[in-house]
Design an enzyme around this catalytic site. Structure first.
Site, PDB file in Angstrom:
ATOM      1  CE  LYS A 220      -2.339  -0.833   3.826  1.00  0.00           C
ATOM      2  NZ  LYS A 220      -1.776  -2.125   4.293  1.00  0.00           N
TER       3      LYS A 220
ATOM      4  NE  ARG B 146      -4.627  -1.208  10.543  1.00  0.00           N
ATOM      5  CZ  ARG B 146      -3.619  -0.659   9.853  1.00  0.00           C
ATOM      6  NH1 ARG B 146      -3.787   0.458   9.198  1.00  0.00           N
ATOM      7  NH2 ARG B 146      -2.456  -1.243   9.826  1.00  0.00           N
TER       8      ARG B 146
ATOM      9  NE  ARG C 206       7.767  -2.825   6.212  1.00  0.00           N
ATOM     10  CZ  ARG C 206       6.453  -2.605   6.196  1.00  0.00           C
ATOM     11  NH1 ARG C 206       5.878  -2.051   5.159  1.00  0.00           N
ATOM     12  NH2 ARG C 206       5.712  -2.958   7.222  1.00  0.00           N
TER      13      ARG C 206
ATOM     14  NE  ARG D 236       5.817   0.219  10.942  1.00  0.00           N
ATOM     15  CZ  ARG D 236       4.757  -0.001  10.185  1.00  0.00           C
ATOM     16  NH1 ARG D 236       4.698   0.485   8.970  1.00  0.00           N
ATOM     17  NH2 ARG D 236       3.760  -0.708  10.647  1.00  0.00           N
TER      18      ARG D 236
ATOM     19  NE  ARG E 138       2.201  -4.440  11.470  1.00  0.00           N
ATOM     20  CZ  ARG E 138       3.398  -4.312  10.883  1.00  0.00           C
ATOM     21  NH1 ARG E 138       4.489  -4.714  11.520  1.00  0.00           N
ATOM     22  NH2 ARG E 138       3.511  -3.795   9.690  1.00  0.00           N
TER      23      ARG E 138
HETATM   24  P1  ADP Z   1       0.851  -1.572   8.155  1.00  0.00           P
HETATM   25  O1  ADP Z   1       0.651  -0.860   6.854  1.00  0.00           O
HETATM   26  O2  ADP Z   1       2.157  -2.280   8.207  1.00  0.00           O
HETATM   27  O3  ADP Z   1      -0.314  -2.403   8.525  1.00  0.00           O
HETATM   28  P2  ADP Z   1       0.412   0.972   9.502  1.00  0.00           P
HETATM   29  O4  ADP Z   1       1.581   1.876   9.427  1.00  0.00           O
HETATM   30  O5  ADP Z   1      -0.725   1.246   8.580  1.00  0.00           O
HETATM   31  O6  ADP Z   1       0.958  -0.509   9.324  1.00  0.00           O
HETATM   32  O7  ADP Z   1      -0.174   0.940  10.987  1.00  0.00           O
HETATM   33  C1  ADP Z   1       0.654   0.669  12.093  1.00  0.00           C
HETATM   34  C2  ADP Z   1      -0.190   0.540  13.354  1.00  0.00           C
HETATM   35  O8  ADP Z   1      -0.893   1.778  13.594  1.00  0.00           O
HETATM   36  C3  ADP Z   1      -1.301  -0.513  13.327  1.00  0.00           C
HETATM   37  O9  ADP Z   1      -0.838  -1.803  13.638  1.00  0.00           O
HETATM   38  C4  ADP Z   1      -2.275   0.057  14.373  1.00  0.00           C
HETATM   39  O10 ADP Z   1      -1.814  -0.166  15.681  1.00  0.00           O
HETATM   40  C5  ADP Z   1      -2.199   1.547  14.132  1.00  0.00           C
HETATM   41  N1  ADP Z   1      -3.210   1.988  13.141  1.00  0.00           N
HETATM   42  C6  ADP Z   1      -2.964   2.527  11.918  1.00  0.00           C
HETATM   43  N2  ADP Z   1      -4.107   2.816  11.282  1.00  0.00           N
HETATM   44  C7  ADP Z   1      -5.120   2.455  12.121  1.00  0.00           C
HETATM   45  C8  ADP Z   1      -6.543   2.489  12.046  1.00  0.00           C
HETATM   46  N3  ADP Z   1      -7.169   2.948  10.938  1.00  0.00           N
HETATM   47  N4  ADP Z   1      -7.253   2.031  13.096  1.00  0.00           N
HETATM   48  C9  ADP Z   1      -6.647   1.569  14.186  1.00  0.00           C
HETATM   49  N5  ADP Z   1      -5.328   1.495  14.331  1.00  0.00           N
HETATM   50  C10 ADP Z   1      -4.552   1.929  13.316  1.00  0.00           C
END
Ligand code: ADP
Length: 193
Positions: free
Chosen positions: A13, A88, A127, A139, A150
């Protein structure tokens, strides 16, 4: 153009969002990036989110909905935005529709990058290796344990978001296992860009 990009962690993404930002001239709104910025800045939201994020769990819906609601009002979103990592949960998808309605806006497309789960762990490992090789900080949630959480969280809470949009006839699926440039080409084709 107002877009939502769906897909599991490691689906690509972020990579595709960056390309869409270039092409469409609209900002990428990544709730993950915004939350990490809040954690780094030590804001109240950041303090609340850190432990959940590090463990690979979701932060509460009302927190991210509030962040997106405000962010969309900023001037750089006037011509659209790419939502990456939001919504999400189905509750977030419903809240998104409501807040867009309230602002008199509509989504143009919801795209899902579909990826074989077995490939995701390998992508995460790569990564991490690339990040370390570049001398950058990894991260806190890019470790096998949090990554597994996740993926579990994705399956339980985010996969239903795809079904939600599919049920409304709004979802467009893209094969995220293709080489990066081919994924980009498939997205361009779907968007008629
Ligand atoms: P990835 O793309 O690897 O899934 P992100 O950078 O999008 O990771 O998100 C990292 C973390 O931030 C998630 O695991 C969650 O804890 C939090 N997070 C991000 N977006 C949301 C969301 N829309 N709702 C709830 N938690 C979120």
């Amino acid at each position: 153009m107002r877009l939502v990009l769906l897909g599991p962690p490691g689906a690509g993404k972020g990579t595709q969002s960056a390309r869409l930002v270039e092409k469409l001239g609209v900002p990428q709104l990544s709730t993950g990036d915004m939350l990490r910025a809040a954690v780094a800045a030590g804001t109240p939201i950041g303090l609340k989110a850190k432990a959940l994020m590090d463990a690979g769990q979701l932060v509460p819906d009302d927190v991210v909905i509030g962040i997106i609601d405000q962010r969309i009002d900023e001037s750089d979103c006037a011509n659209g935005f790419i939502l990456d990592g939001f919504p999400r949960t189905v509750a977030q998808a419903e809240a998104l529709r409501e807040l867009l309605d309230r602002k008199g806006l509509k989504l143009d497309a919801v795209l899902e990058l579909v990826v074989d789960e077995n490939a995701l762990v390998e992508r995460m490992r790569k990564r991490v290796a690339d990040t370390l090789a570049a001398g950058k900080e990894v991260r806190a949630d890019d470790n096998p344990e949090s990554f597994k959480t996740r993926l579990d969280t994705y399956r339980a809470q985010t996969a239903p978001v795809s079904a939600h949009y599919a049920g409304r006839g709004e979802l467009k699926r893209i094969d995220g296992m293709l080489p990066i440039n081919e994924v980009t080409a498939a997205i361009d084709k779907l968007l008629g860009a």
